[in-house]
Design an enzyme around this catalytic site. Structure first.
Site, short mmCIF file in Angstrom:
data_model
loop_
_atom_site.label_atom_id
_atom_site.label_comp_id
_atom_site.label_asym_id
_atom_site.label_seq_id
_atom_site.Cartn_x
_atom_site.Cartn_y
_atom_site.Cartn_z
CD GLU A 52 -9.19 -6.80 8.24
OE1 GLU A 52 -8.23 -7.03 7.76
OE2 GLU A 52 -9.16 -5.71 9.03
CD GLU A 87 -4.66 -6.31 10.80
OE1 GLU A 87 -3.10 -6.14 10.39
OE2 GLU A 87 -5.16 -7.81 9.80
P1 P53 Z 1 -3.36 -6.56 2.22
C1 P53 Z 1 -0.61 -7.78 7.26
C2 P53 Z 1 -1.24 -9.56 8.02
C3 P53 Z 1 -1.93 -9.62 7.99
C4 P53 Z 1 -3.55 -8.93 7.77
O1 P53 Z 1 -3.99 -6.91 3.55
C5 P53 Z 1 -2.96 -7.73 7.42
C6 P53 Z 1 -1.30 -6.90 6.56
C7 P53 Z 1 -0.97 -5.70 6.83
O2 P53 Z 1 -0.83 -6.04 5.32
O3 P53 Z 1 -3.23 -6.20 7.27
C8 P53 Z 1 -5.07 -6.53 7.05
O4 P53 Z 1 -4.02 -5.37 2.02
C9 P53 Z 1 -5.63 -4.93 7.95
C10 P53 Z 1 -6.80 -4.34 6.02
C11 P53 Z 1 -5.33 -4.93 5.32
C12 P53 Z 1 -5.58 -6.85 5.23
O5 P53 Z 1 -5.35 -7.76 6.37
O6 P53 Z 1 -1.52 -6.29 2.61
O7 P53 Z 1 -6.31 -5.03 8.87
O8 P53 Z 1 -6.57 -2.94 6.48
O9 P53 Z 1 -6.04 -4.44 3.40
C13 P53 Z 1 -4.67 -7.47 4.21
O10 P53 Z 1 -3.77 -7.12 1.64
#
Ligand code: P53
Length: 476
Positions: A374, A176
Site C-alpha cells: 500500500e 496492519e
Molecule cells: P484511509 C491508518 C494509518 C495508515 C494506514 O487509509 C491505515 C490507517 C487506517 O486508516 O490504513 C490503511 O482509508 C489500510 C487501508 C486503508 C488505507 O490505509 O483511512 O490498510 O484499509 O484504506 C488508507 O485513508
C-alpha cells in the site's frame, strides 16, 4: 535498466470490505466493517451495536465490486497490472466465524474472482484479515481478547489455502496488525481485533493480549499453509510510519527509538518467531501478565513469515518531554508535527524519502524480501464535465515515492518484490468511511452520502501508471 527485477509485481491494492459491497449476498455474514458509519476528517466513524436503521453504513454497498469486478479487472489489466491485492472477506466464507463448515457460495465467489484475474494475467495477492472479521465474534467472544479466535482463524486460513493454493501464491495474514499500537482511540482496536473496551478499562494489556493471539494464529496459519503447499509465500503486513526524532537531542533520539520499538515489535515476532527482550522487560515494568504459553512460543517459532508486506503513507515525528522520564511512547500524545514536510488534506505527512528509509530499516533489521502493498495519496478529486480528472497531485506523490523506492533497490540493495498502490480504484476510506478521500487511478461516481451512478472513469494518473508499468519504472 530501471533496477526493478524481472517479474516485479506492479499492481494495485484494495480490501474486500472497502469495495465489494454485497454485504448480505451469497450468504455473507455481518463483519465489523458493516457496523461502522461514515465519519470525516476529525469526525470518528461510529461503531454501532449491530446494524441500526437510519444510519449511513458506507461499506454495505461500497463501490459494488461484487457485481462489477469483471469490468474493473479489465481496467486493471489495461493498466498492465501484474498483480492485484485484495482480501477474502472472512464473513463470506464463515458468516459468523465460528462455524465448522464453510459457505460454498462465498468460496465460489473468490474462485470466480481469481479465475478472472488469472485469465487477464493478473496474479492475486491475498490478505486473510483486513479490518473485516465477523461481527459475531465480537458479540459472542469479545473479539481477539478471546483465545478461541485462534482456532476460528486457523480454520478459515486452512480452508482458503486448500481451496486456492493453485490460484494464489502470495498471502498475508493480518492487515496492519500494528495499527492497534494506537489503542486509546476506538478505531484500530475494533478494526484490527474486534475489541470494544469498557469505560475505564486498562486498554493497553488487552491490546497486547489480542495481538498475541493474532500473532499465534498468524504463525499457525503460516505453518499450515506451508504444509498444504510449500510453494505458498505467506507474509505479514505492517503499517509503516517511521518515527523520526524532532531534533538530534539525545533524548529525542531515544524517544524515537522507543517509539519504533512500541510500534514495530509485531514484525519481530512475525519474522523471528519470538518477542524482543525490550518488550518483555516493558511488560514486567508495567506489571502486564499476559496469557502466553510454551505452546504459543513454539507455534511462533514454527510459523515465521516468508516476506514482509507493508503499507507506507507517511512518517511521524516525536520528542522527549520532561513529564515522561521513561521516554514511553503513547501514539495519542507523543506525536508532533514535522516542520520539514507537507501534509495532505487529512493531515497525513507527505514524505517520499521516508519510504526509502523504511525499506532500508526493514531490510537492515530482517533481511527478508519486502513488498510495498500500500502507498498512495488520499485527495479530493474533481470530475470535469468531459469526464476527466486531472489528478496531477497524485502523480506527483506516487512518482516521488517510486523514485525513492528505486534508490532503495538500486543504490541500497533492498530486495523488493513489488509495489501495489492503495485504492487503485476509488473506494470507501477505512479511517473515515468517506468516498471523497480518493486514492484511485479510476474514478467512481459516488459521494459521501451514497449518491451517484457508480460509473467508472479513467483519471489522468491511469495513463501515467500504465506507462510506469510498461517501462518497469523507468519513466515516472
Ligand atoms: P484511509 C491508518 C494509518 C495508515 C494506514 O487509509 C491505515 C490507517 C487506517 O486508516 O490504513 C490503511 O482509508 C489500510 C487501508 C486503508 C488505507 O490505509 O483511512 O490498510 O484499509 O484504506 C488508507 O485513508
Amino acid at each position: 535498466m530501471s533496477g526493478f527485477k524481472a517479474g516485479f509485481l506492479w499492481g494495485g491494492a484494495v480490501a474486500a470490505h472497502q469495495l465489494e459491497g454485497g454485504w448480505q449476498e451469497g450468504g455473507k455474514g455481518v463483519s465489523v466493517a458493516d457496523v461502522m458509519t461514515a465519519g470525516a476528517h476529525g469526525v470518528p466513524r461510529e461503531i454501532t451495536n449491530g446494524v441500526l436503521p437510519g444510519k449511513n453504513y458506507p461499506n454495505h454497498e461500497a463501490i459494488d465490486f461484487y457485481h462489477r469486478y469483471k469490468d474493473d479487472l479489465k481496467l486493471f489489466a489495461e493498466m498492465g497490472y501484474k498483480c492485484f491485492r485484495t482480501s477474502i472477506a472472512w464473513t463470506r466464507i464463515f458468516p459468523n466465524g465460528d462455524e465448522l463448515t464453510p459457505n460454498e457460495a462465498g468460496l465460489q465467489f473468490y474462485d470466480d474472482l481469481f479465475d478472472e484475474c488469472l485469465k487477464l494475467g493478473i496474479e492475486p495477492v491475498i490478505t486473510l484479515s483486513h479490518f473485516e472479521m465477523p461481527y459475531h465474534l465480537v458479540t459472542e467472544y469479545g473479539g481477539w481478547r478471546n483465545r478461541k479466535l485462534i482456532e476460528f482463524f486457523v480454520r478459515f486460513a486452512k480452508v482458503v489455502f486448500t481451496r486456492y493454493q493453485h490460484k494464489v501464491k502470495y498471502w498475508m495474514t493480518f492487515n496492519e496488525i500494528n495499527n492497534q499500537a494506537n489503542f486509546h482511540e476506538d478505531f484500530a482496536p475494533f478494526t484490527n481485533s474486534g475489541l470494544k473496551y469498557q469505560p475505564g478499562e486498562d486498554r493497553e494489556p488487552v491490546m497486547y493480549q489480542a495481538a498475541h493471539y493474532e500473532l499465534v494464529a498468524s504463525a499457525l496459519a503460516v505453518k499450515v499453509g506451508h504444509e498444504i503447499n510449500p510453494a505458498l509465500q505467506i507474509g505479514c503486513m505492517i503499517a509503516m510510519c517511521p518515527i523520526y526524532p524532532l531534533s538530534c537531542a539525545p533524548n529525542d533520539m531515544m524517544m524515537a527509538m522507543n517509539a519504533m520499538h512500541r510500534r514495530y515489535w509485531f514484525t519481530d515476532v512475525h519474522v523471528r518467531g519470538k518477542y524482543p527482550q525490550h518488550l518483555l522487560n516493558y511488560f514486567e515494568r508495567r506489571g502486564f501478565e499476559l496469557d502466553i504459553t510454551d505452546e504459543d512460543r513454539q507455534a511462533l517459532a514454527e510459523g515465521c513469515v516468508d516476506y514482509i508486506g507493508f503499507s507506507y503513507y507517511m512518517s511521524f515525528a516525536t520528542k522527549a518531554t520532561d513529564d515522561n522520564p521513561q521516554l514511553d511512547y503513547d501514539e495519542t500524545t507523543s506525536l508532533v508535527s514535522n516542520p520539514y514536510v507537507q501534509k495532505s488534506d487529512w493531515g497525513w505527512q507527505i514524505d517520499p524519502v521516508g519510504l526509502r528509509y523504511s525499506l532500508n530499516w526493514f531490510y537492515d533489521h530482517y533481511q527478508l524480501p519486502l513488498f510495498i502493498v500500500e502507498n498512495g495519496f488520499g485527495a479530493i478529486d474533481v470530475l470535469e464535465s468531459d469526464g476527466t480528472v486531472n489528478d496531477q497531485y497524485r502523480i506527483d506523490y506516487l512518482s516521488a515515492h517510486i523514485a525513492e523506492m528505486k534508490k532503495a533497490v538500486v543504490e541500497d540493495g533492498v530486495d523488493l518484490m513489488g509495489y501495489t498502490p492503495w485504492g487503485c480504484i476509488d473506494l470507501v476510506s477505512a479511517g473515515t468511511g468517506e468516498m471523497k478521500k480518493r486514492y484511485g487511478f479510476i474514478y467512481v461516481d459516488k459521494d459521501n452520502e451514497g449518491n451517484g451512478t457508480l460509473a467508472r472513469s479513467r483519471k489522468k494518473s491511469f495513463a501515467w501508471y500504465q506507462k510506469v508499468i510498461a517501462t518497469n519504472g523507468s519513466e515516472l
